[in-house]
Design a protein around this motif. Sequence first.
Motif, PDB file in Angstrom:
ATOM      1  N   LYS A  22       0.828  -1.213   0.000  1.00  0.00           N
ATOM      2  CA  LYS A  22       0.000   0.000   0.000  1.00  0.00           C
ATOM      3  C   LYS A  22       0.860   1.260   0.000  1.00  0.00           C
ATOM      4  O   LYS A  22       0.576   2.239  -0.698  1.00  0.00           O
ATOM      5  CB  LYS A  22      -0.911   0.001   1.230  1.00  0.00           C
ATOM      6  N   THR A  44      -2.591  -7.374  -6.580  1.00  0.00           N
ATOM      7  CA  THR A  44      -3.148  -8.499  -5.834  1.00  0.00           C
ATOM      8  C   THR A  44      -2.117  -9.627  -5.821  1.00  0.00           C
ATOM      9  O   THR A  44      -1.019  -9.487  -6.363  1.00  0.00           O
ATOM     10  CB  THR A  44      -4.449  -8.993  -6.491  1.00  0.00           C
ATOM     11  N   SER A 110     -13.959  -6.689  -5.149  1.00  0.00           N
ATOM     12  CA  SER A 110     -13.637  -5.860  -3.982  1.00  0.00           C
ATOM     13  C   SER A 110     -12.238  -5.266  -4.119  1.00  0.00           C
ATOM     14  O   SER A 110     -11.969  -4.157  -3.642  1.00  0.00           O
ATOM     15  CB  SER A 110     -13.753  -6.673  -2.689  1.00  0.00           C
ATOM     16  N   GLN A 111     -11.332  -5.975  -4.791  1.00  0.00           N
ATOM     17  CA  GLN A 111      -9.982  -5.441  -5.009  1.00  0.00           C
ATOM     18  C   GLN A 111     -10.014  -4.247  -5.970  1.00  0.00           C
ATOM     19  O   GLN A 111      -9.270  -3.282  -5.792  1.00  0.00           O
ATOM     20  CB  GLN A 111      -9.074  -6.551  -5.537  1.00  0.00           C
ATOM     21  N   LYS A 113     -12.607  -2.231  -6.283  1.00  0.00           N
ATOM     22  CA  LYS A 113     -13.199  -1.153  -5.483  1.00  0.00           C
ATOM     23  C   LYS A 113     -12.133  -0.491  -4.627  1.00  0.00           C
ATOM     24  O   LYS A 113     -12.073   0.743  -4.526  1.00  0.00           O
ATOM     25  CB  LYS A 113     -14.304  -1.705  -4.584  1.00  0.00           C
ATOM     26  N   GLU A 114     -11.296  -1.308  -4.002  1.00  0.00           N
ATOM     27  CA  GLU A 114     -10.253  -0.777  -3.127  1.00  0.00           C
ATOM     28  C   GLU A 114      -9.232   0.039  -3.915  1.00  0.00           C
ATOM     29  O   GLU A 114      -8.797   1.108  -3.476  1.00  0.00           O
ATOM     30  CB  GLU A 114      -9.561  -1.935  -2.404  1.00  0.00           C
ATOM     31  N   LYS A 117     -10.889   3.314  -4.791  1.00  0.00           N
ATOM     32  CA  LYS A 117     -11.042   4.142  -3.587  1.00  0.00           C
ATOM     33  C   LYS A 117      -9.708   4.773  -3.190  1.00  0.00           C
ATOM     34  O   LYS A 117      -9.649   5.975  -2.880  1.00  0.00           O
ATOM     35  CB  LYS A 117     -11.579   3.265  -2.459  1.00  0.00           C
ATOM     36  N   ASP A 118      -8.644   3.997  -3.188  1.00  0.00           N
ATOM     37  CA  ASP A 118      -7.329   4.524  -2.825  1.00  0.00           C
ATOM     38  C   ASP A 118      -6.914   5.660  -3.764  1.00  0.00           C
ATOM     39  O   ASP A 118      -6.383   6.683  -3.321  1.00  0.00           O
ATOM     40  CB  ASP A 118      -6.275   3.411  -2.881  1.00  0.00           C
ATOM     41  N   GLU A 121      -9.119   8.876  -3.221  1.00  0.00           N
ATOM     42  CA  GLU A 121      -8.760   9.605  -2.003  1.00  0.00           C
ATOM     43  C   GLU A 121      -7.530  10.488  -2.208  1.00  0.00           C
ATOM     44  O   GLU A 121      -7.360  11.487  -1.516  1.00  0.00           O
ATOM     45  CB  GLU A 121      -8.520   8.620  -0.853  1.00  0.00           C
ATOM     46  N   GLU A 179      -8.649  -8.933   3.997  1.00  0.00           N
ATOM     47  CA  GLU A 179      -9.778  -9.360   3.170  1.00  0.00           C
ATOM     48  C   GLU A 179      -9.836 -10.877   3.016  1.00  0.00           C
ATOM     49  O   GLU A 179     -10.883 -11.507   3.214  1.00  0.00           O
ATOM     50  CB  GLU A 179      -9.664  -8.697   1.791  1.00  0.00           C
TER      51      GLU A 179
END
Length: 397
Positions: A22, A44, A110-111, A113-114, A117-118, A121, A179
């Motif tokens: 991250k 991933t 979901s990955q 989406k993450e 989102k990151d 932001e 997750e």
Amino acid sequence: MQAVLIQQDLPLDIREKLSLSKKRQSMLREGLLEICKEIIILSTCNRTEIYANSDKAYEELIECIFNICNWDKNLMDYMSHINHDELITHLMELSCGFKSKILGEDQILSQLKEAYKDSLEEGASQGELGRLFQEAIACGKRFRQQANLYEIPVSSASIACKMAKRFKAKNYMLIGFGEVGTLAAKYILSEDTEKLYVVVRNKKVLTLEDERVEIIDFNEKNDYIEFVDCIISCTSAPHTVLRKEEIPGNKALAIFDLAVPRDVETDIGELPNIRLFDIDYISALDDENKRLREERMNSCRHIIETFIEEYKQWIELREIAPHIKNIKAYGEAIYKERVQSYKSKSKSLEDQELAITLIKSTSDAYVNRAIEVLKEEKLRGCGNECMRILEKIFLRE
């Protein structure tokens, strides 16, 4: 738009060298925004993909990526590159599970989406690329709903837990609770499990409402290994978290390493009574489920085509947004001129209010119809000629 992808089906030791934590993802986004309008990074256990809205040549982009990440440039040969139309199709198929090693798995959604989102932001996905990710996520949701993929559940966590049952595991240790760990715990506790030890860095931050669960600190894990039949490890640590010398002598264990980079020392697999499985082995399992998912998914491909077409239409119509704004502004100006003229001549306030309403609705009706025609002609490929005519009608010299 363009994307830099790690080639698929690479050995695990290569993928480990090109994975991004991250912190490094954030560093890479910040660096690339100097030459790109938007950046979204998907990293991933099976893929690293860097999506860029940039006019820069691929050679300049890949050079910049490797410099920021301090990657060995000999690894550049393992990267591939796709552009606009191919990128759109790739991302839509990816969100629906067509590109996953385990076909149809639900983790990738979901990955995505993450990843979005990151990026959002950090202000790195507010244009065409951000919209594409929004559409891809919506596509993935609708695809799964209509394909009823929940009827054939699959993920690395579910397959590991299914295999553990074949080894008659009753007592588990789960290292990591991100997750994948959350999913693994759900599958473990849905079965006839006697005990689940969840290993985290700080046990004070986690609570699970199940009497079979005990939360333990990472530095306590070795005291509990002798009590379990199966260990599932899925941390995001950049180093191994389970070493050979930590395994009690002659202990029978099934160990599933679902992490990239690997959590478990490979030498552990050489111990007697130990069965060690990594993410690549897990991905190769469950052929029958794969066949069923493939049939179900192929029958729903039309959903992907619909989302691709809608996104391309959005891109085309976005190009005429400034013209639409000008037409509306002109209509508003004409309306206000006519109203002002009427006010100066009218002596009744009631008449003025009625006239204002009528003039405004008439102006809006013609402006909105002009915009509808412009959109229709744009999608037919005649947008430039239509715009030329509308500019003569609506826009002042």
